[in-house]
Scaffold this motif. Structure first.
Motif, short mmCIF file in Angstrom:
data_model
loop_
_atom_site.label_atom_id
_atom_site.label_comp_id
_atom_site.label_asym_id
_atom_site.label_seq_id
_atom_site.Cartn_x
_atom_site.Cartn_y
_atom_site.Cartn_z
N ARG A 1 83.57 39.06 61.09
CA ARG A 1 82.91 39.09 62.31
C ARG A 1 81.63 40.10 62.27
O ARG A 1 80.70 39.37 63.37
N LEU A 2 81.57 41.03 61.65
CA LEU A 2 80.37 41.69 61.56
C LEU A 2 79.11 40.87 60.96
O LEU A 2 77.99 41.04 61.43
N ASN A 3 79.60 40.10 59.99
CA ASN A 3 78.57 39.57 59.23
C ASN A 3 78.33 38.44 60.17
O ASN A 3 76.88 38.01 60.28
N VAL B 1 72.23 38.36 65.32
CA VAL B 1 71.35 39.47 65.61
C VAL B 1 69.78 39.27 65.10
O VAL B 1 68.92 39.41 65.64
N LYS B 2 70.16 38.89 63.59
CA LYS B 2 68.55 38.54 62.98
C LYS B 2 68.04 37.35 63.61
O LYS B 2 66.91 37.38 63.73
N ALA B 3 68.86 36.38 64.10
CA ALA B 3 68.03 35.07 64.68
C ALA B 3 67.55 35.38 66.14
O ALA B 3 66.37 35.26 66.31
N GLU B 4 68.32 36.28 66.79
CA GLU B 4 67.79 36.69 68.12
C GLU B 4 66.38 37.38 67.98
O GLU B 4 65.38 37.38 68.56
N LYS B 5 66.56 38.51 66.95
CA LYS B 5 65.54 39.31 66.89
C LYS B 5 63.97 38.46 66.28
O LYS B 5 63.01 38.60 66.90
N GLU B 6 64.11 37.47 65.46
CA GLU B 6 63.14 36.59 65.01
C GLU B 6 62.55 35.90 66.22
O GLU B 6 61.40 35.69 66.50
N SER B 7 63.46 35.34 66.97
CA SER B 7 63.02 34.77 68.42
C SER B 7 62.35 35.65 69.21
O SER B 7 61.19 35.28 69.62
N ILE C 1 75.43 47.76 61.94
CA ILE C 1 76.42 46.68 61.54
C ILE C 1 76.56 46.98 60.02
O ILE C 1 77.48 46.92 59.16
N LEU C 2 75.17 47.02 59.30
CA LEU C 2 75.19 47.08 57.94
C LEU C 2 75.80 48.64 57.43
O LEU C 2 76.40 48.44 56.46
N GLU C 3 75.87 49.57 58.29
CA GLU C 3 76.47 50.89 57.97
C GLU C 3 77.85 50.30 58.08
O GLU C 3 78.76 50.86 57.07
N ASP D 1 63.88 46.66 69.53
CA ASP D 1 64.50 47.94 69.25
C ASP D 1 65.98 48.15 69.16
O ASP D 1 66.69 48.69 68.08
N ASN D 2 66.36 47.59 70.04
CA ASN D 2 68.03 47.67 70.18
C ASN D 2 68.75 46.87 69.20
O ASN D 2 69.65 47.19 68.82
N LEU D 3 68.22 45.73 69.01
CA LEU D 3 68.88 44.71 67.87
C LEU D 3 68.65 45.36 66.71
O LEU D 3 69.51 45.10 65.68
N GLU D 4 67.33 45.97 66.43
CA GLU D 4 67.31 46.68 65.07
C GLU D 4 68.30 47.86 64.90
O GLU D 4 68.96 48.07 63.89
N GLN D 5 68.52 48.46 66.24
CA GLN D 5 69.74 49.56 65.77
C GLN D 5 71.09 49.09 65.73
O GLN D 5 71.71 49.46 64.97
N GLU D 6 71.40 47.86 66.25
CA GLU D 6 72.77 47.15 66.23
C GLU D 6 72.71 46.94 64.84
O GLU D 6 73.84 46.81 64.25
#
Length: 136
Positions: A34-36, A42-48, A113-115, A104-109
């Motif tokens: 689920r995290l993956n 998150v990555k797709a939204e951040k790129e958009s 997630i990675l942690e 910035d919020n997405l980068e923190q999320e």
């Protein structure tokens, strides 16, 4: 019982794990999955959002090159309307701030997630060794 490694080949017998998959293990595996999935979202939204920021930045640059007295056409939804160059510039600045805060919020999320995934990898690789594939 043969397991498949990340390289697509068979694991050697000494690399296989006969560890039984407990409910807790399955919950950890599902949580990792689920995290993956969320990480990919998150990555797709951040790129958009970064593309939107780039477009607004280009618009701001165009506005800065103006004389400051022009009437600009600004798009709101599917409609264009006339606004002053000053208003358009302020609007662009406001949108940049709003989008940057969201990025910035997405980068923190993403970092969170990675942690969390790193913690789960430690637990699951410790239990199953090379018998489990957790890389995307």
């Amino acid at each position: 019982m043969a397991s498949v490694s990340s390289g697509g080949g068979m694991l050697r017998p000494e690399e296989e794990s006969d560890a039984e998959v407990r409910r807790e293990d399955q919950d950890n595996i599902n949580h990792f999955a689920r995290l993956n999935a969320r990480l990919n979202e998150v990555k797709a939204e951040k790129e958009s959002l970064k593309k939107q920021l780039e477009g607004i930045d280009d618009a701001s640059t165009e506005l800065m090159m103006g004389s400051g007295e022009k009437v600009m056409l600004m798009m709101g939804g599917e409609t264009f309307f006339e606004v002053s160059e000053e208003y358009a510039t302020e609007h662009c600045e406001t949108e940049v701030e709003k989008l940057q805060k969201h990025v910035d919020n997405l980068e923190q999320e993403e970092a969170d997630i990675l942690e969390e995934q790193a913690k789960l990898k430690t637990i699951l690789y410790g239990r199953f060794g090379k018998s489990i594939q957790l890389e995307a």
